[in-house]
Design a protein around this motif. Structure first.
Motif, short mmCIF file in Angstrom:
data_model
loop_
_atom_site.label_atom_id
_atom_site.label_comp_id
_atom_site.label_asym_id
_atom_site.label_seq_id
_atom_site.Cartn_x
_atom_site.Cartn_y
_atom_site.Cartn_z
N GLN B 89 0.85 -1.20 0.00
CA GLN B 89 0.00 0.00 0.00
C GLN B 89 0.88 1.24 0.00
O GLN B 89 1.83 1.35 0.75
CB GLN B 89 -0.95 -0.01 1.21
N GLY B 102 -3.92 -6.46 -1.19
CA GLY B 102 -4.14 -5.31 -0.31
C GLY B 102 -3.89 -3.97 -0.98
O GLY B 102 -4.61 -3.01 -0.74
N LEU B 140 -7.57 -10.33 4.01
CA LEU B 140 -7.92 -8.93 4.25
C LEU B 140 -7.34 -8.47 5.59
O LEU B 140 -6.86 -7.34 5.72
CB LEU B 140 -9.44 -8.75 4.24
N ASN B 143 -3.74 -7.65 5.50
CA ASN B 143 -3.53 -6.35 4.87
C ASN B 143 -4.11 -5.19 5.68
O ASN B 143 -4.20 -4.07 5.17
CB ASN B 143 -4.15 -6.35 3.46
N ILE B 145 -7.07 -4.57 6.44
CA ILE B 145 -8.30 -4.01 5.86
C ILE B 145 -9.50 -4.34 6.74
O ILE B 145 -10.45 -3.55 6.83
CB ILE B 145 -8.49 -4.54 4.43
N MET B 162 -11.92 -1.70 -0.52
CA MET B 162 -10.50 -1.98 -0.71
C MET B 162 -9.74 -0.67 -0.87
O MET B 162 -10.26 0.31 -1.42
CB MET B 162 -10.29 -2.87 -1.93
N PRO B 163 -8.48 -0.64 -0.40
CA PRO B 163 -7.72 0.63 -0.44
C PRO B 163 -7.61 1.24 -1.84
O PRO B 163 -7.58 2.45 -1.97
CB PRO B 163 -6.35 0.22 0.11
#
Lengths: 404, 180
Positions: B89, B102, B140, B143, B145, B162-163
């Motif tokens: 990310q 992610g 998830l 990550n 999330i 999701m990012p």
């Protein structure tokens, strides 16, 4: 099929060298000289090429043998068709073995009459035949980062051209009755990963084929036997192989292979999605990287051009590193979205020459330089590289890839 | 008289054409059975359409992942012969982007769909829906999330943002190549 084209000077010279020289007068004469009075081999049920022909696909190493790519030996190609046995491959979970008698295509979702058809039933429908290039969206991926492929096979070989036969998808969609509001077709293959792609309904109604034939016979297993989509002009991955399901929907399904893969990451961190279109591209196949000029003299410089947007209008050649360009001869008929063979007589005089081709298609699109592509899209893009490819013919006759 | 007959013919023809347009012209094949559609209709829409019943937690997913996924993707999804699933990310706009579930994948439904259809690589279809939900929850969670107590099902999964959801743009090409 590949023998229909006129043999290039290079191939004749290679053959001559391989067989001791002086054998350029044709097959009959070779036999008479080599094996007088001897019978040849018997007739056979399914043909093989000459044992003297060695062109094969090149397979990029991958962690699992069922995934990866194999590349067409474009440097050995003549004419405009790719033999089915040398068509590039890109598989994500191996090649399934499918009995056509047990295979079905199910068309369902937002339709009036969900339909299940065998391949034999699909073959009853009115068919069409088209010669079309297929190109992997990731062809020439190595060219983005300037790690240029050493030869034309490894750098441009995820493109092949076949004659495809099948049924217009629009005809089958009329049979099932597409409901108002449907806008997408979700295609799924019968391979182990059940390859899935979302395709806009407008394209499906336009020119997509449900194909079962390739180059005069059934599609090869590696190409989707017994049934696949052929989507003219779009990246190869959308032409889903081993097709068993088409689902009409009101939305794209955002499948892994259209979001995480086959999408184009730009320098600003944004990613282009549904980048289906393959753009105009060309490459010189002789002389090309890894080859050696047999000597000074007159040669036929040749290569292939194609565009997902239609016909090739023009191919220009430079032999001085891009300072000047001249038009190549184009083999007719120039079919839309198919390989177009180009040729130019060229004298190799034993001095360094930097050569390249540049294609223009009927939409007016001109194949760009790598620098122009990188200036807009950066080098993280992976997919859809169609830049001009330069080769250097060195004074000693060797040919290499170069950065220009 | 001639005109009347012609008109009647046209009306008959028009009626037949309308009927033809609404019914199969060639009549090949047979109606797809509910079983066929169920077996082949496993594709999951980004709004969650098609997701089956069942649920799975992060904790359950950790166990399934260790048993079925870690061999190729590493114990924490760091990647091996299989893809890297975790991290990256903030890297997409850098010279060394790391595209993972992610950092890159726009929809959590796609993770469910892909694991269900294509994983484990050498035995796709092995996992039952609750196990798929669990593995998705675990990935998830790796990550960051969803939290450690997260549970995924047909209602919660489509709600995950999701990012990189807003990181995708339409194809603007031809963007290069129309001028020398």
């Amino acid at each position: 099929m590949k023998h229909f084209g006129r043999s290039s000077r290079r191939r004749l010279l290679q053959m001559g060298a391989a067989m001791g020289g002086g054998l350029l007068a044709g097959q009959q004469k070779v036999l008479a000289w080599d094996t007088p009075g001897k019978l040849g081999t018997p007739l056979g049920p399914y043909g093989e090429r000459s044992p003297f022909e060695k062109a094969v696909r090149w397979r990029r190493e991958s962690g699992t043998p069922e995934t990866g790519s194999s590349f067409t030996p474009l440097q050995d190609s003549v004419g405009t068709l790719t033999p089915s046995s040398l068509h590039y491959e890109r598989h994500h979970a191996g090649i399934p073995t499918i009995d056509p008698a047990k295979h079905r295509l199910v068309v369902h979702g937002m339709v009036d009459r969900p339909l299940s058809m065998t391949v034999a039933e699909i073959r009853r429908l009115p068919s069409v035949t088209r010669t079309l290039v297929l190109e992997c969206g990731g062809n020439s991926a190595s060219e983005w980062a300037a790690r240029t492929g050493p030869d034309v096979q490894r750098s441009y070989g995820l493109a092949s051209c076949s004659e495809w036969t099948g049924v217009p998808l629009s005809l089958v969609l009329a049979e099932v009755g597409v409901r108002p509001g449907a806008a997408w077709v979700i295609a799924e293959g019968a391979d182990a990963c059940r390859m899935e792609r979302s395709i806009p309904l407008a394209k499906a109604m336009d020119d997509i084929l449900l194909a079962y034939g390739q180059n005069g016979e059934a599609i090869r297993p590696a190409q989707g036997y017994p049934l696949r989509l052929i989507i003219p002009g779009w990246e190869g991955n959308t032409s889903v192989k081993w097709l068993h399901s088409l689902k009409l929907t009101d939305q794209a399904y955002m499948a892994r292979d259209e979001t995480a893969k086959y999408s184009d990451l730009m320098p600003d961190g944004k990613t282009r999605i549904f980048t289906y279109q393959m753009e105009a591209k060309s490459v010189i196949t002789f002389p090309s990287g890894g080859q050696t000029m047999p000597g000074r003299g007159l040669y036929e410089l040749t290569g292939l051009a194609w565009s997902g947007r239609g016909r090739i209008e023009r191919v220009e050649i430079t032999t001085d590193g891009g300072r000047s360009w001249v038009n190549a001869q184009l083999q007719e008929p120039r079919l839309p979205i198919a390989f177009t063979r180009f040729r130019l007589p060229w004298r190799f005089d034993g001095r360094d020459a930097v050569i390249a081709s540049r294609a223009t298609d009927e939409s007016g699109y001109i194949q760009p330089t790598r620098e122009a592509l990188v200036a807009v899209r950066g080098t993280n893009s992976i997919y859809h590289f169609n830049g001009i490819k330069y080769w250097t013919v060195k004074a000693d006759g060797t040919v290499t890839n170069v950065e220009v | 008289m001639w005109k009347c007959s012609a008109l009647a013919l046209v009306l008959v023809w028009a009626g037949a054409a309308a009927l033809t347009a609404q019914s199969p012209k060639y009549g090949v094949g047979r109606p797809a059975t509910p079983e066929e559609i169920r077996d082949l209709g496993a594709a999951i829409a980004p709004d969650g359409g098609g997701l089956p019943e069942g649920s799975g937690s992060v904790a359950e997913g950790r166990a399934v992942f260790a048993a079925r996924c870690a061999r190729c993707h590493g114990p924490k999804g760091e990647g091996a012969v299989g893809a890297t699933l975790v991290g990256g990310q903030g890297t997409l706009g850098t010279p060394r982007p790391l595209k993972t579930v992610g950092s890159f994948w726009p929809y959590a439904t796609t993770v469910w769909d892909y694991i269900n259809r294509a994983m484990p690589f050498d035995e796709p279809g092995l996992l039952k829906p609750p196990e798929v939900y669990a593995v998705v929850a675990y990935i998830l969670n790796l990550n960051s999330i969803i939290g450690d107590e997260g549970v995924m099902d047909a209602r919660s999964l489509p709600k995950v943002k999701m990012p990189n959801r807003d990181g995708f743009v339409a194809d603007p090409r031809p963007d290069v190549g129309n001028a020398k």
